[in-house]
Design an enzyme around this catalytic site. Structure first.
Site, mmCIF file in Angstrom:
data_model
loop_
_atom_site.group_PDB
_atom_site.id
_atom_site.type_symbol
_atom_site.label_atom_id
_atom_site.label_comp_id
_atom_site.label_asym_id
_atom_site.label_seq_id
_atom_site.Cartn_x
_atom_site.Cartn_y
_atom_site.Cartn_z
ATOM 1 N N ARG A 66 -54.742 12.469 -0.078
ATOM 2 C CA ARG A 66 -55.626 11.678 -0.937
ATOM 3 C C ARG A 66 -55.494 12.089 -2.409
ATOM 4 O O ARG A 66 -55.552 11.256 -3.322
ATOM 5 C CB ARG A 66 -57.069 11.863 -0.466
ATOM 6 N N HIS A 70 -54.930 9.690 -5.593
ATOM 7 C CA HIS A 70 -55.848 9.639 -6.736
ATOM 8 C C HIS A 70 -55.176 10.071 -8.035
ATOM 9 O O HIS A 70 -55.573 9.660 -9.114
ATOM 10 C CB HIS A 70 -57.099 10.481 -6.455
ATOM 11 N N ASN A 98 -64.169 11.588 -7.139
ATOM 12 C CA ASN A 98 -63.399 12.789 -6.783
ATOM 13 C C ASN A 98 -64.271 14.003 -6.496
ATOM 14 O O ASN A 98 -63.884 14.884 -5.723
ATOM 15 C CB ASN A 98 -62.438 13.145 -7.926
ATOM 16 N N HIS A 197 -56.131 6.760 6.328
ATOM 17 C CA HIS A 197 -57.505 6.931 6.828
ATOM 18 C C HIS A 197 -57.520 7.217 8.329
ATOM 19 O O HIS A 197 -58.567 7.205 8.954
ATOM 20 C CB HIS A 197 -58.365 5.717 6.476
HETATM 21 C C1 HEM Z 1 -57.173 0.934 0.037
HETATM 22 C C2 HEM Z 1 -58.059 1.466 -0.769
HETATM 23 C C3 HEM Z 1 -58.753 2.761 -0.491
HETATM 24 C C4 HEM Z 1 -60.081 2.991 -0.575
HETATM 25 C C5 HEM Z 1 -61.150 1.980 -0.985
HETATM 26 C C6 HEM Z 1 -60.303 4.354 -0.186
HETATM 27 C C7 HEM Z 1 -61.541 4.969 -0.162
HETATM 28 C C8 HEM Z 1 -61.796 6.199 0.408
HETATM 29 C C9 HEM Z 1 -63.094 6.791 0.561
HETATM 30 C C10 HEM Z 1 -64.413 6.180 0.079
HETATM 31 C C11 HEM Z 1 -62.920 7.961 1.206
HETATM 32 C C12 HEM Z 1 -64.015 8.956 1.605
HETATM 33 C C13 HEM Z 1 -64.233 9.990 0.522
HETATM 34 C C14 HEM Z 1 -65.446 10.822 0.825
HETATM 35 O O1 HEM Z 1 -66.548 10.300 0.711
HETATM 36 O O2 HEM Z 1 -65.322 12.001 1.195
HETATM 37 C C15 HEM Z 1 -61.525 8.141 1.460
HETATM 38 C C16 HEM Z 1 -60.953 9.218 2.091
HETATM 39 C C17 HEM Z 1 -59.605 9.394 2.257
HETATM 40 N N1 HEM Z 1 -58.612 8.590 1.733
HETATM 41 FE FE1 HEM Z 1 -58.857 6.746 0.966
HETATM 42 N N2 HEM Z 1 -59.106 4.936 0.115
HETATM 43 C C18 HEM Z 1 -58.121 4.011 -0.059
HETATM 44 C C19 HEM Z 1 -56.769 4.194 0.082
HETATM 45 C C20 HEM Z 1 -56.188 5.410 0.389
HETATM 46 C C21 HEM Z 1 -54.785 5.710 0.265
HETATM 47 C C22 HEM Z 1 -53.737 4.760 -0.292
HETATM 48 C C23 HEM Z 1 -54.625 6.989 0.700
HETATM 49 C C24 HEM Z 1 -53.372 7.823 0.753
HETATM 50 C C25 HEM Z 1 -52.184 7.332 0.959
HETATM 51 C C26 HEM Z 1 -55.928 7.467 1.109
HETATM 52 C C27 HEM Z 1 -56.180 8.686 1.689
HETATM 53 C C28 HEM Z 1 -57.414 9.141 2.067
HETATM 54 C C29 HEM Z 1 -57.627 10.315 2.891
HETATM 55 C C30 HEM Z 1 -56.546 11.163 3.523
HETATM 56 C C31 HEM Z 1 -59.004 10.485 2.991
HETATM 57 C C32 HEM Z 1 -59.749 11.639 3.682
HETATM 58 C C33 HEM Z 1 -59.949 12.727 2.644
HETATM 59 C C34 HEM Z 1 -60.522 14.026 3.172
HETATM 60 O O3 HEM Z 1 -60.820 14.161 4.346
HETATM 61 O O4 HEM Z 1 -60.660 14.953 2.350
HETATM 62 N N3 HEM Z 1 -56.849 6.489 0.876
HETATM 63 N N4 HEM Z 1 -60.842 7.046 0.954
#
Ligand code: HEM
Ligand SMILES: *[C@@H]1O[C@H](CO)[C@@H](O)[C@H](O)[C@H]1NC(C)=O
Length: 330
Positions: A66, A70, A98, A197
């Site tokens: 992530r 970002h 973030n 995700h």
């Molecule tokens: C398509 C649009 C996307 C949206 C709206 C989005 C939004 C989010 C949100 C709201 C979270 C939760 C954060 C939290 O509250 O802790 C999250 C987690 C995460 N996102 Fe996305 N995301 C998107 C695309 C992506 C992309 C392109 C990647 C990487 C290639 C990604 C990788 C991750 C990962 C791995 C997590 C888990 C993070 C953790 O456990 O620390 N996301 N995302």
């Protein structure tokens, strides 16, 4: 005509050669193995730091993947996400998109410290992020791909730019397609990358409206499986709430980067609005079905899309700098 042709030919071919070399110069600035001679152990150092961290806490893999996303979506992949806020200038990492959710900073710092010891002022923080994301995908998903390197680090990080460039979890499929196309990524790449995700967690606040206050007619989002919603309610307090716990984005295989995420969407068990919309929207549904049914195909596309994402607005050559410390500009 016949007389001029032999004289024109060398001129034309020289012009063509110049054009070809100019255009390939412009696009060939990142390359696989950029540090092969300047820091041969670079990729090994990053990989061992990443593997060590993930073996202690699998969630770090999610954090690092992530973090690269970002970084790249805000001012390109220039490690701007790592810079600390300075008096009067809140940085990206302190924006609410973030902070407090982004994790894994200490792994990047650890790799950077080892790299500075092995080859001072050579390896950029932006490249460490790109490599760490790949090493994470390999460790928790068995997904391997070559990472072109040669990025340089930026000197600017502005919190508001995170808000402007990072997609919100409430967006519709069409909005997501347009957000990604602004960064040069296709709809299919957006759906493919959303497969990230399949690991990691989300804070309840990112989706709790879906559980408790959807709209005037429905308290619960009708596009969410109701027993899944009940399970989530047991873990997420109704807003407003002081506590903001986290739940797995993909409870079926929470620490395995795989296509179970897409199965979840098909079963109405997407956690975020931005997840479920990918199956519910006509424009992206077919892509979800394709990924769900072809794990190997998705893995391959994921690697390619990560490389594509990793090339967004990169600084190369004499632009930017090689930071001494990833948290601060030189
Ligand atoms: C398509 C649009 C996307 C949206 C709206 C989005 C939004 C989010 C949100 C709201 C979270 C939760 C954060 C939290 O509250 O802790 C999250 C987690 C995460 N996102 Fe996305 N995301 C998107 C695309 C992506 C992309 C392109 C990647 C990487 C290639 C990604 C990788 C991750 C990962 C791995 C997590 C888990 C993070 C953790 O456990 O620390 N996301 N995302
Ligand atoms: C509430 O959401 C449902 C399902 O998406 C929709 O059909 C309905 O029109 C919405 N109602 C209002 C008042 O927005």
């Amino acid at each position: 005509m016949d007389i001029n042709t032999p004289r024109l030919l060398p001129i034309i071919s020289t012009l063509v050669l110049i054009l070809v070399s100019v255009s390939s110069f412009a696009s060939a600035s990142l390359k696989v193995g950029f540090y092969a001679s300047t820091c041969p152990s670079a990729e090994e150092i990053v990989r061992s730091a990443v593997n060590k961290a993930i073996s202690q806490n699998a969630g770090i893999a999610a954090g690092l993947i992530r973090m690269h996303f970002h970084d790249c979506f805000v001012r390109g992949c220039d490690a701007s996400v790592l810079l600390a806020s300075t008096p009067g200038n809140p940085a990206e990492r302190d924006h609410f998109a973030n902070n407090p959710s982004l994790r894994g900073f200490e792994v990047i710092e650890d790799a950077k410290a080892q790299l500075e010891a092995a080859c001072p002022q050579t390896v950029s923080c932006a490249d460490i992020l790109a490599l760490a994301a790949r090493d994470s995908a390999l460790k928790v998903g068995g997904i391997n791909y070559d990472v072109p390197t040669g990025r340089r680090d930026g000197r600017v990080s502005i919190a508001d730019e995170a808000a402007q460039n990072l997609p919100a979890p409430t967006l519709s499929a069409d909005e997501l397609v347009s957000r990604f196309s602004r960064k040069g990524l296709s709809g299919d790449e957006m759906v493919t990358l959303s497969g990230a995700h399949s690991i990691g967690v989300s804070h309840c606040s990112a989706f709790s409206k879906r559980l408790y206050s959807f709209n005037d007619t429905f308290t619960q989002d009708p596009s969410m499986d109701s027993s899944y919603a009940e399970t989530l309610k047991a873990n997420c307090p109704a807003p407003p709430s002081i506590s903001d716990p986290t739940v797995s984005l993909d409870p079926s295989t929470p620490i395995r980067l795989d296509t179970k995420y897409y199965d979840g969407l098909i079963n109405h068990r997407g956690l975020l609005t931005s997840d479920q919309t990918l199956f519910n929207s006509q424009s992206t549904r077919e892509m979800v079905l394709t990924n769900a049914n072809d794990a190997a195909g998705w893995s391959h596309k994921f690697g390619k899309a990560m490389v594509q994402m990793g090339s967004i607005e990169v600084l190369t050559d004499s632009n930017g700098e090689i930071r001494n410390h990833c948290t601060f500009v030189n």
